[in-house]
Write a protein that holds these residues in place. Structure first.
Motif, PDB file in Angstrom:
ATOM      1  N   THR A 206      13.663 -10.293   1.351  1.00  0.00           N
ATOM      2  CA  THR A 206      13.618  -9.245   2.377  1.00  0.00           C
ATOM      3  C   THR A 206      12.591  -8.176   2.003  1.00  0.00           C
ATOM      4  OG1 THR A 206      15.915  -9.620   2.970  1.00  0.00           O
ATOM      5  CG2 THR A 206      14.965  -7.490   3.594  1.00  0.00           C
ATOM      6  N   ARG A 207      12.590  -7.784   0.754  1.00  0.00           N
ATOM      7  CA  ARG A 207      11.623  -6.792   0.256  1.00  0.00           C
ATOM      8  C   ARG A 207      10.194  -7.303   0.423  1.00  0.00           C
ATOM      9  NH1 ARG A 207      12.103  -4.463  -5.870  1.00  0.00           N
ATOM     10  NH2 ARG A 207      10.406  -2.974  -5.761  1.00  0.00           N
ATOM     11  N   TYR A 208       9.993  -8.569   0.101  1.00  0.00           N
ATOM     12  CA  TYR A 208       8.683  -9.206   0.238  1.00  0.00           C
ATOM     13  C   TYR A 208       8.230  -9.198   1.696  1.00  0.00           C
ATOM     14  CZ  TYR A 208       5.322 -13.076   0.363  1.00  0.00           C
ATOM     15  OH  TYR A 208       4.222 -13.859   0.576  1.00  0.00           O
ATOM     16  N   GLN A 209       9.122  -9.575   2.604  1.00  0.00           N
ATOM     17  CA  GLN A 209       8.777  -9.616   4.019  1.00  0.00           C
ATOM     18  C   GLN A 209       8.427  -8.227   4.545  1.00  0.00           C
ATOM     19  OE1 GLN A 209      12.359 -11.559   5.422  1.00  0.00           O
ATOM     20  NE2 GLN A 209      11.320 -13.549   5.517  1.00  0.00           N
ATOM     21  N   ARG A 210       9.180  -7.217   4.133  1.00  0.00           N
ATOM     22  CA  ARG A 210       8.888  -5.844   4.560  1.00  0.00           C
ATOM     23  C   ARG A 210       7.534  -5.377   4.040  1.00  0.00           C
ATOM     24  NH1 ARG A 210      14.853  -3.536   3.465  1.00  0.00           N
ATOM     25  NH2 ARG A 210      15.758  -4.146   5.451  1.00  0.00           N
ATOM     26  N   LEU A 211       7.254  -5.686   2.781  1.00  0.00           N
ATOM     27  CA  LEU A 211       5.974  -5.290   2.193  1.00  0.00           C
ATOM     28  C   LEU A 211       4.818  -5.967   2.914  1.00  0.00           C
ATOM     29  CD1 LEU A 211       4.540  -3.703  -0.028  1.00  0.00           C
ATOM     30  CD2 LEU A 211       4.858  -5.664  -1.533  1.00  0.00           C
ATOM     31  N   LYS A 212       4.969  -7.253   3.203  1.00  0.00           N
ATOM     32  CA  LYS A 212       3.920  -7.981   3.922  1.00  0.00           C
ATOM     33  C   LYS A 212       3.711  -7.391   5.316  1.00  0.00           C
ATOM     34  CE  LYS A 212       2.426 -11.813   3.185  1.00  0.00           C
ATOM     35  NZ  LYS A 212       1.156 -12.379   2.759  1.00  0.00           N
ATOM     36  N   MET A 213       4.808  -7.037   5.997  1.00  0.00           N
ATOM     37  CA  MET A 213       4.714  -6.466   7.334  1.00  0.00           C
ATOM     38  C   MET A 213       4.035  -5.096   7.281  1.00  0.00           C
ATOM     39  SD  MET A 213       7.653  -5.708  10.268  1.00  0.00           S
ATOM     40  CE  MET A 213       8.866  -6.331   9.161  1.00  0.00           C
ATOM     41  N   ASN A 214       4.402  -4.283   6.304  1.00  0.00           N
ATOM     42  CA  ASN A 214       3.795  -2.961   6.165  1.00  0.00           C
ATOM     43  C   ASN A 214       2.300  -3.071   5.877  1.00  0.00           C
ATOM     44  OD1 ASN A 214       6.178  -1.611   6.647  1.00  0.00           O
ATOM     45  ND2 ASN A 214       6.667  -1.363   4.491  1.00  0.00           N
ATOM     46  N   ASN A 215       1.937  -4.010   5.002  1.00  0.00           N
ATOM     47  CA  ASN A 215       0.519  -4.212   4.686  1.00  0.00           C
ATOM     48  C   ASN A 215      -0.258  -4.649   5.923  1.00  0.00           C
ATOM     49  OD1 ASN A 215       0.951  -3.488   2.057  1.00  0.00           O
ATOM     50  ND2 ASN A 215       0.881  -5.566   1.246  1.00  0.00           N
ATOM     51  N   LYS A 216       0.338  -5.518   6.710  1.00  0.00           N
ATOM     52  CA  LYS A 216      -0.323  -6.006   7.924  1.00  0.00           C
ATOM     53  C   LYS A 216      -0.507  -4.861   8.922  1.00  0.00           C
ATOM     54  CE  LYS A 216      -0.091  -9.746  11.260  1.00  0.00           C
ATOM     55  NZ  LYS A 216       0.648 -10.925  11.721  1.00  0.00           N
ATOM     56  N   GLN A 217       0.512  -4.013   9.050  1.00  0.00           N
ATOM     57  CA  GLN A 217       0.419  -2.874   9.965  1.00  0.00           C
ATOM     58  C   GLN A 217      -0.669  -1.904   9.517  1.00  0.00           C
ATOM     59  OE1 GLN A 217       4.427  -1.372  10.016  1.00  0.00           O
ATOM     60  NE2 GLN A 217       5.087  -2.802  11.606  1.00  0.00           N
ATOM     61  N   LYS A 218      -0.781  -1.666   8.213  1.00  0.00           N
ATOM     62  CA  LYS A 218      -1.815  -0.771   7.697  1.00  0.00           C
ATOM     63  C   LYS A 218      -3.205  -1.327   7.980  1.00  0.00           C
ATOM     64  CE  LYS A 218       0.975   1.222   3.999  1.00  0.00           C
ATOM     65  NZ  LYS A 218       1.176   1.295   2.549  1.00  0.00           N
ATOM     66  N   ILE A 219      -3.368  -2.625   7.789  1.00  0.00           N
ATOM     67  CA  ILE A 219      -4.671  -3.250   8.066  1.00  0.00           C
ATOM     68  C   ILE A 219      -5.003  -3.149   9.538  1.00  0.00           C
ATOM     69  CG2 ILE A 219      -5.865  -5.489   8.157  1.00  0.00           C
ATOM     70  CD1 ILE A 219      -4.375  -6.176   5.510  1.00  0.00           C
ATOM     71  N   ASN A 220      -4.025  -3.396  10.398  1.00  0.00           N
ATOM     72  CA  ASN A 220      -4.254  -3.296  11.834  1.00  0.00           C
ATOM     73  C   ASN A 220      -4.631  -1.875  12.244  1.00  0.00           C
ATOM     74  OD1 ASN A 220      -3.788  -6.015  12.304  1.00  0.00           O
ATOM     75  ND2 ASN A 220      -1.639  -5.730  12.816  1.00  0.00           N
ATOM     76  N   GLN A 221      -3.993  -0.881  11.638  1.00  0.00           N
ATOM     77  CA  GLN A 221      -4.311   0.509  11.953  1.00  0.00           C
ATOM     78  C   GLN A 221      -5.739   0.838  11.525  1.00  0.00           C
ATOM     79  OE1 GLN A 221      -1.195   2.700  10.023  1.00  0.00           O
ATOM     80  NE2 GLN A 221       0.245   2.442  11.719  1.00  0.00           N
ATOM     81  N   LYS A 222      -6.132   0.372  10.347  1.00  0.00           N
ATOM     82  CA  LYS A 222      -7.493   0.614   9.871  1.00  0.00           C
ATOM     83  C   LYS A 222      -8.513  -0.049  10.778  1.00  0.00           C
ATOM     84  CE  LYS A 222      -6.411   1.332   5.014  1.00  0.00           C
ATOM     85  NZ  LYS A 222      -6.547   0.842   3.644  1.00  0.00           N
ATOM     86  N   LEU A 223      -8.210  -1.241  11.252  1.00  0.00           N
ATOM     87  CA  LEU A 223      -9.129  -1.948  12.141  1.00  0.00           C
ATOM     88  C   LEU A 223      -9.274  -1.200  13.464  1.00  0.00           C
ATOM     89  CD1 LEU A 223      -8.166  -5.688  11.561  1.00  0.00           C
ATOM     90  CD2 LEU A 223     -10.269  -4.539  10.875  1.00  0.00           C
ATOM     91  N   LYS A 224      -8.189  -0.636  13.964  1.00  0.00           N
ATOM     92  CA  LYS A 224      -8.254   0.136  15.208  1.00  0.00           C
ATOM     93  C   LYS A 224      -9.129   1.360  15.031  1.00  0.00           C
ATOM     94  CE  LYS A 224      -3.821  -1.264  17.098  1.00  0.00           C
ATOM     95  NZ  LYS A 224      -2.457  -0.838  17.429  1.00  0.00           N
TER      96      LYS A 224
END
Length: 67
Positions: free
Chosen positions: A45-63
Motif C-alpha cells: 500500500t505504501r509503495y502504491q501511494r508513493l508511486k501515485m504521488n510521484n506520478k502526480q508530481k511529474i504530471n504537475q511539472k509537465l503541466k
C-alpha cells in the motif's frame, strides 16, 4: 523519513520471501504468517501511494512546462 520507490521494492521482495518461509514452516493460518502478510500488505500500500504521488508530481511539472 524520505524513502525511495526502489527501497520499498526491495523491502517488499524481502518480506515476500520471509512470508513464504514462515508460511511453509508454520502454516498458512498461523499468527506469524498472518502478521507477515499484514506487514507485506502495508508495504505494498505504501509503495502504491508513493508511486501515485510521484506520478502526480511529474504530471504537475509537465503541466507547468507545457501549460
Amino acid at each position: 523519513m524520505c524513502i525511495r520507490v526502489g527501497e520499498i521494492e526491495n523491502m517488499i521482495n524481502q518480506m515476500r520471501k520471509s512470508l513464504i518461509s514462515i508460511a511453509e514452516e508454520t502454516g498458512l493460518n498461523s499468527d506469524d504468517t498472518i502478521c507477515y502478510s499484514k506487514k507485506l500488505d502495508e508495504l505494498i500500500t505504501r509503495y502504491q501511494r508513493l508511486k501515485m504521488n510521484n506520478k502526480q508530481k511529474i504530471n504537475q511539472k509537465l503541466k507547468i512546462v507545457t501549460g
